[in-house]
Design a protein around this motif. Structure first.
Motif, PDB file in Angstrom:
ATOM      1  N   LEU A  62      32.919  29.076  37.483  1.00  0.00           N
ATOM      2  CA  LEU A  62      33.381  28.533  36.204  1.00  0.00           C
ATOM      3  C   LEU A  62      34.866  28.191  36.187  1.00  0.00           C
ATOM      4  O   LEU A  62      35.369  27.684  35.196  1.00  0.00           O
ATOM      5  N   GLY A  63      35.578  28.522  37.267  1.00  0.00           N
ATOM      6  CA  GLY A  63      37.007  28.243  37.325  1.00  0.00           C
ATOM      7  C   GLY A  63      37.833  29.128  36.405  1.00  0.00           C
ATOM      8  O   GLY A  63      38.938  28.766  36.016  1.00  0.00           O
ATOM      9  N   VAL A  64      37.292  30.292  36.069  1.00  0.00           N
ATOM     10  CA  VAL A  64      37.959  31.204  35.152  1.00  0.00           C
ATOM     11  C   VAL A  64      38.852  32.172  35.933  1.00  0.00           C
ATOM     12  O   VAL A  64      38.375  32.901  36.798  1.00  0.00           O
ATOM     13  N   ALA A  65      40.138  32.156  35.613  1.00  0.00           N
ATOM     14  CA  ALA A  65      41.068  33.107  36.216  1.00  0.00           C
ATOM     15  C   ALA A  65      41.132  34.330  35.305  1.00  0.00           C
ATOM     16  O   ALA A  65      41.350  34.204  34.102  1.00  0.00           O
ATOM     17  N   CYS A  66      40.926  35.492  35.872  1.00  0.00           N
ATOM     18  CA  CYS A  66      40.865  36.732  35.093  1.00  0.00           C
ATOM     19  C   CYS A  66      42.104  37.582  35.311  1.00  0.00           C
ATOM     20  O   CYS A  66      42.695  37.571  36.385  1.00  0.00           O
ATOM     21  N   LYS A  67      42.443  38.339  34.287  1.00  0.00           N
ATOM     22  CA  LYS A  67      43.461  39.383  34.423  1.00  0.00           C
ATOM     23  C   LYS A  67      42.696  40.677  34.704  1.00  0.00           C
ATOM     24  O   LYS A  67      41.729  40.987  34.008  1.00  0.00           O
ATOM     25  N   VAL A  68      43.140  41.415  35.718  1.00  0.00           N
ATOM     26  CA  VAL A  68      42.433  42.635  36.120  1.00  0.00           C
ATOM     27  C   VAL A  68      43.413  43.794  36.139  1.00  0.00           C
ATOM     28  O   VAL A  68      44.514  43.678  36.668  1.00  0.00           O
ATOM     29  N   GLU A  69      42.989  44.901  35.554  1.00  0.00           N
ATOM     30  CA  GLU A  69      43.807  46.114  35.580  1.00  0.00           C
ATOM     31  C   GLU A  69      42.945  47.295  36.001  1.00  0.00           C
ATOM     32  O   GLU A  69      41.779  47.382  35.618  1.00  0.00           O
ATOM     33  N   GLY A  70      43.512  48.182  36.809  1.00  0.00           N
ATOM     34  CA  GLY A  70      42.849  49.429  37.170  1.00  0.00           C
ATOM     35  C   GLY A  70      42.009  49.405  38.423  1.00  0.00           C
ATOM     36  O   GLY A  70      41.386  50.407  38.763  1.00  0.00           O
ATOM     37  N   LYS A  71      41.976  48.274  39.132  1.00  0.00           N
ATOM     38  CA  LYS A  71      41.101  48.190  40.307  1.00  0.00           C
ATOM     39  C   LYS A  71      41.511  49.165  41.399  1.00  0.00           C
ATOM     40  O   LYS A  71      40.660  49.689  42.112  1.00  0.00           O
ATOM     41  N   GLY A  72      42.788  49.450  41.516  1.00  0.00           N
ATOM     42  CA  GLY A  72      43.264  50.370  42.543  1.00  0.00           C
ATOM     43  C   GLY A  72      42.747  51.783  42.366  1.00  0.00           C
ATOM     44  O   GLY A  72      42.465  52.476  43.339  1.00  0.00           O
ATOM     45  N   GLN A  73      42.610  52.205  41.118  1.00  0.00           N
ATOM     46  CA  GLN A  73      42.119  53.551  40.821  1.00  0.00           C
ATOM     47  C   GLN A  73      40.606  53.652  40.998  1.00  0.00           C
ATOM     48  O   GLN A  73      40.112  54.634  41.519  1.00  0.00           O
ATOM     49  N   GLY A  74      39.887  52.652  40.479  1.00  0.00           N
ATOM     50  CA  GLY A  74      38.431  52.661  40.592  1.00  0.00           C
ATOM     51  C   GLY A  74      37.726  53.552  39.583  1.00  0.00           C
ATOM     52  O   GLY A  74      36.525  53.776  39.685  1.00  0.00           O
ATOM     53  N   ASP A  75      38.466  54.067  38.586  1.00  0.00           N
ATOM     54  CA  ASP A  75      37.846  54.878  37.535  1.00  0.00           C
ATOM     55  C   ASP A  75      37.434  54.019  36.344  1.00  0.00           C
ATOM     56  O   ASP A  75      36.397  54.227  35.741  1.00  0.00           O
ATOM     57  N   TRP A  76      38.313  53.063  36.006  1.00  0.00           N
ATOM     58  CA  TRP A  76      38.091  52.182  34.861  1.00  0.00           C
ATOM     59  C   TRP A  76      38.795  50.870  35.183  1.00  0.00           C
ATOM     60  O   TRP A  76      40.010  50.821  35.291  1.00  0.00           O
TER      61      TRP A  76
END
Length: 110
Positions: A62-76
């Motif tokens: 879809l060409g959607v750029a997302c903002k991602v937070e917390g991936k490094g932790q993997g809890d949430w």
């Protein structure tokens, strides 16, 4: 567009074996997004993998750029597409915060 993002999100989560997927319609409740999706992964590794694949699919299809937070932790992991906000939790963390209960109507919780 938000309905297309939601549909792809739900398909992606299903393909990657996300558990207890809940979709909440936020239209008329909040201006931050049209939909919120909450789901669980069984481990920090699965939470990170589910999130990573979803972001890749949204960008590729879809060409959607997302903002991602917390991936490094993997809890949430929080994934913000603009129209759809996705929360991917480890089950223990999800139970602690009970995020979907804040947004669901009393009838939907019963």
């Amino acid at each position: 567009m938000s309905d297309r993002i939601l549909a792809l999100t739900l398909t992606s989560l299903d393909q990657d074996k996300a558990e207890d997927v809940v979709s909440i319609n936020l239209r008329g409740k909040s201006s931050m997004a049209d939909h919120m999706v909450v789901c669980s992964g069984r481990s920090t590794r699965q939470v990170a993998a589910i999130s990573e694949k979803l972001v890749e699919r949204l960008k590729a299809e879809l060409g959607v750029a997302c903002k991602v937070e917390g991936k490094g932790q993997g809890d949430w992991v929080l994934i913000d597409t603009g129209d759809v906000v996705v929360h991917v939790f480890r089950p223990e963390v999800r139970e602690f915060y009970q995020l979907e209960k804040m947004w669901m109507t009393p009838a939907a919780q019963a």
